[in-house]
Each structure stands twice: as C-alpha cells, then as structure tokens.
Write a protein that holds these residues in place. Structure first.
Motif: not given
Length: 381
Positions: A333-359
């Motif tokens: 239960i914990f692993q299936k809940w926690y593991s996908p959070l990594r993708e969402v967490l990293f996307m939330c950090i990096l996506a704004p730079f792509f949206i603004r055209g910085e990368v």
C-alpha cells in the motif's frame, strides 16, 4: 494572452469533467469495498492466530535474527564478508577474481552505454519540438546501435555472473560438506543444540547467499558511481534560474522518507522469512520421517496421529505466511502510493521551466531521468 488563458481554463475544465465518474463513483466505491474486505476476510483465513512460532531471539537454542538497522546492514555485511572470504581467499583466488574483474569491465561498459543513451535522450525528445525527417532516420539508426550494444552487454553480464555463481557455489558446497559429513554423528549426539535443516542450509542457503551478496555488493558500487555521475550531469543541465543542489536535496529527502517508512513497516519480514525457511524444512523432514517409517505407522495404525502431527506443522506455516502477507500488504500500500509521487513531484518542479520556455523538452526529460537515477541510488543506499 487572454485567448490563451481562456483556452487553458477550458482544457482544465474538460480534464476535470473527463474524470468525474472516477472521482465521484469508482474512487469512493473502491474505498468502501476495501474497508469491507478488511473487516470480513479474516475468518476465511482458517488459521490459529494464537499458535506460537519459533523463537528468533537467540534463546532456547534458537538463532538470533537482528532486525535492527545495524543488524540488517553493517553486521550482516560483516558476516557475509567472512563467508565470501572462504571462496575468494581459497579456491576462487584466481578464477573468482578474474570473473569479478571481467564483470567490473562489463558494468563499466554498461554505464558508458547508459551515458550515451542519456545524451541520446535529449535529441530524441527535441525531435517532437523540431520535426525533421532526416534527423528521425539518423536517430533510429543510432537507437538501434545503442539497443544492440546494451543487449549484448546485458546478456554476457548475466552469463558471466552464472559462471561465477556456479564456481563459487561448487567450492563453497565442498567446504561445508567437509564440515558436515565427518561431524554428523557428533552433531546428533550433542544435547541442547538444534541443527535445523542442514540439507537446506547447504543446498539452498549457499545459493541464496551467493546471489544476494553479489547483487548487494555490485549494487552498492553501481549506485555510488551512478550517484556521482548523474549528480554531475544534473548540475550541467539544471535550468539556469535554479540551483542543482535543490533538485538533489529534493531527491535525497524523498528517498530518506521512503526508506525510513519502508524499514519501519517491513523490518519484521526478515524474521518471517527466516521462520518460513525453518518451518518449511521442518514440514519436509516430517513428511520424510513418515515415509521412512511407513511400515511402523501401518503396523501401529497411527495414521491419524501422524496426520495430526503433519497438519500441526503446516498450521505453523500457514500462520507465518499470513503474518508475512499482512506485512507485505502494508508495504505494498505504501509503496504503490509513494513511488508514483516521485514522478509528480519532479514534474511539478521542472514543468514550469518548460512552460516558460527556459528548457527544451529533451532537457526536461534528461533532468527527470537524472533525478530518477539519483533517487534510486539514494533509496538503494
């Protein structure tokens, strides 16, 4: 700008409406069904929860199983190194070390190919932003070359590993055979000692020890190299408006939290795994005893008593299995809940730079890959 904002709001509304059935029907229903299952399924287990299991505290002749963090890391590594020294300081002094050297070379080649694929990834994803048919064909050709090279490396890595494992197992088995065979009678005569399942210890545990110790040792070395390599790569590709250390710190915090929770939830699995081996061996020994004494059992008409003894052995296996299942369920239960959070967490950090055209899209994917590798390395450690 106003039209773009209106379009964004419209698309967000469509996304919300597309998941309405899942959000308001299926999701609540799944929670209710899971709660009902948890409340009602235990009577179906048909297991005696009060049945005592073997001790694992080092008392009354039992083997000590240390479930502490130090016991599962430093102390376990120290004991494993002592057993590995039997082979690498003896029969494997030359051949075993040659196998290890060859495997190190193969691993280094594999890491080089991983770096080549990491560099290739940027050009591959940038193709979606800047389509080019000639570039597409060149990328496909390079991908095919990389794929074949990685396939060859992968196949021969496992082939050489099997050669090492067999040679290691052969000589470690001979070592313990020379200890066991001359001393069998002495072992049986000693009082107060419990020598459980020597056949399993020699046949199964040697194989498990070799594969596990190798994978852990090479795993630690590999993740240390990956940690340094991808940290450096991340430092060179991080968006200019962000410091690379903040990304590494996020991955570190994510890995530490996950590892600590996993240890708290699952440390007892080592205990139940050890018990499972002992209880399974005891059950097999009981079956063998009944077979060897079949004439006596038939003459005394003690079939019912023997069936009771066998079922008592198996009831302990059932209880141990259920306790393991409960722990694995919590971990799952914990692993299936926690593991996908990594993708969402990293996307939330990096996506704004792509949206603004910085990368570019390729640089974004490279950052995600580097963060994934760093997080995996930290979690392994």
């Amino acid at each position: 700008s106003g039209n773009e904002t209106a379009e964004s709001l419209r698309r967000a509304k469509e996304e919300s409406e597309s998941m309405s059935t899942l959000r308001y029907v299926l999701f609540p229903a799944s929670l209710i069904l899971a709660a009902l299952f948890e409340a009602l399924h235990f009577p179906w287990a048909e297991v005696d929860w009060s049945l005592p299991l073997d001790r694992s505290d080092g008392l009354e002749g039992s083997e000590k199983v240390d479930n502490t963090f130090a016991g599962l890391t430093v102390l376990l590594a120290r004991r494993g190194a002592g057993l590995a020294r039997i082979y690498f300081a003896g029969a494997g002094r030359v051949k075993g070390r040659c196998y290890l050297g060859l495997l190190v070379a193969i691993h280094l080649l594999g890491m080089y190919l991983d770096l080549a694929m990491f560099d290739f990834q940027q050009r591959y994803w940038n193709l979606y932003q800047q389509p080019s048919l000639p570039l597409f064909f060149e990328l496909i050709r390079n991908w095919f070359i990389l794929h074949v090279a990685r396939m060859i490396t992968y196949v021969y890595e496992f082939y050489v590993e099997d050669m090492l494992f067999l040679h290691w197992r052969d000589h470690l088995t001979r070592y313990f055979e020379t200890i066991w065979v001359p001393s069998t009678y002495v072992f049986k005569m000693q009082e107060g000692k419990k020598f459980d399942n020597p056949d399993q210890r020699i046949h199964v545990d040697i194989t498990n020890f070799i594969s596990t110790s190798y994978s852990l040792t090479f795993g630690v070395l590999k993740v240390l190299v990956n940690l340094g390599m991808y940290t450096y790569m991340l430092a060179t590709i991080t968006p200019a408006s962000m410091h690379w250390a903040s990304l590494v710190g996020t991955a570190f915090l994510y890995s530490v939290v996950g590892s600590c929770v996993m240890h708290l939830l699952g440390s007892e699995l080592a205990h139940y795994s050890w018990l499972g081996e002992r209880l399974g061996g005891d059950f097999r020994a009981e079956l063998r005893r009944v077979y060897d004494q079949s004439e006596t059992v038939a003459s005394l008409r003690s079939e019912e008593a023997e069936l009771g003894r066998l079922q008592h052995r198996f009831e302990r296996i059932k209880l141990n299995t259920w306790l393991s299942m409960l722990l694995e369920k919590r971990l799952g239960i914990f692993q299936k809940w926690y593991s996908p959070l990594r993708e969402v967490l990293f996307m939330c950090i990096l996506a704004p730079f792509f949206i603004r055209g910085e990368v570019s899209l390729g640089r974004l994917k490279q950052c995600e890959t580097a963060l994934d590798r760093i997080s995996d390395a930290l979690s392994f450690l």
